[in-house]
Motif scaffolding. Structure first.
Motif, PDB file in Angstrom:
ATOM      1  N   LEU A 146      -4.357   2.983   2.494  1.00 61.40           N
ATOM      2  CA  LEU A 146      -3.273   3.862   2.067  1.00 61.40           C
ATOM      3  C   LEU A 146      -3.062   4.973   3.088  1.00 61.40           C
ATOM      4  N   HIS A 203      -9.642   4.391   0.017  1.00 62.97           N
ATOM      5  CA  HIS A 203      -8.193   4.509   0.255  1.00 62.97           C
ATOM      6  C   HIS A 203      -7.857   4.534   1.748  1.00 62.97           C
ATOM      7  N   ASP A 259      -3.918  -0.897  -4.194  1.00 66.43           N
ATOM      8  CA  ASP A 259      -4.804   0.252  -3.985  1.00 66.43           C
ATOM      9  C   ASP A 259      -6.241  -0.195  -4.264  1.00 66.43           C
ATOM     10  N   TRP A 265       0.831  -1.205   0.000  1.00 65.71           N
ATOM     11  CA  TRP A 265       0.000   0.000   0.000  1.00 65.71           C
ATOM     12  C   TRP A 265       0.867   1.257   0.000  1.00 65.71           C
TER      13      TRP A 265
END
Length: 216
Positions: free
Chosen positions: A192, A189, A184, A178
């Motif tokens: 992330l 997200h 992804d 990530w």
């Protein structure tokens, strides 16, 4: 400002948690999946326990993971965009859509196995990992793993897999994926946003602690 941002992250995670718990069951045949999973056995083992190679690649334990989650990962790795896995792409590409569903259902019905970890992890590392997994680090905007992955990190629906009892090497590899952009494929997200705030010490600590937790 800081508290508003933290509150917004927590609300986003909570809303996804409740939405995903109502996901529909995947339509697949476990018996057919067992046959199709012949291509998976070398790395993920007949019992779905995976392999953890110290200092090398780690193949995840698939047994007991959510079927919808497994199916989505197969499709994402087959596409190769949002989840890049050179070692998995050829095998994922061997399965048609129904076979991928069957394999996902097959592994989801196997009993979960305990994870492999580094016996040399220190008490300080494990305490730090437990803090990150259960309490987070709000000063660095790091939401605890359990916010999305469930109270005991046993997973929630198709987007938040079980982390408890997963191999430490695999958890660490994915956090780094990530960070680097090789992966992804999570909602909003969220991973992330968390992974980019973790340093190497954080990643080792939380992966080592999670691998030691009961898988069921």
């Amino acid at each position: 400002m800081i508290m508003k941002k933290i509150h917004r992250m927590a609300l986003t995670a909570a809303s996804l948690f409740f939405a995903i718990t109502s996901a529909h069951a995947l339509e697949g045949d476990a018996k057919a999946g067992e046959q199709a999973a012949a291509v998976c056995v070398a790395c993920h083992q007949p019992d779905g326990s995976g392999m953890n190679v110290p200092g090398g690649e780690s193949w995840p334990a698939l047994a007991g993971l959510d079927a919808d989650y497994l199916y989505k990962q197969l499709q994402d790795m087959k596409a190769g965009g949002k989840r890049q896995s050179p070692s998995m792409m050829p095998f994922a590409s061997m399965l048609n859509e129904q076979q991928a569903k069957d394999v996902a259902v097959y592994y989801s019905e196997l009993p979960a196995q305990g994870g492999k970890f580094d016996e040399g992890a220190t008490e300080e590392e494990l305490a730090h990992g437990e803090k990150l997994a259960t309490l987070g680090d709000w000063d660095r905007y790091i939401v605890p793993c359990k916010t999305c992955h469930g109270p005991d990190n046993l997973g929630v629906g198709e987007s938040f897999p079980r982390l408890a009892g997963q191999h430490a090497g695999y958890i660490a590899d994915q956090l780094k994926a990530w960070q680097s952009g090789k992966r992804d494929n999570d909602p909003q997200h969220l991973m992330l946003a968390i992974a980019e705030r973790l340093n190497d010490e954080d990643i080792r600590a939380v992966s080592q602690w999670l691998a030691r937790q009961p898988a069921q």
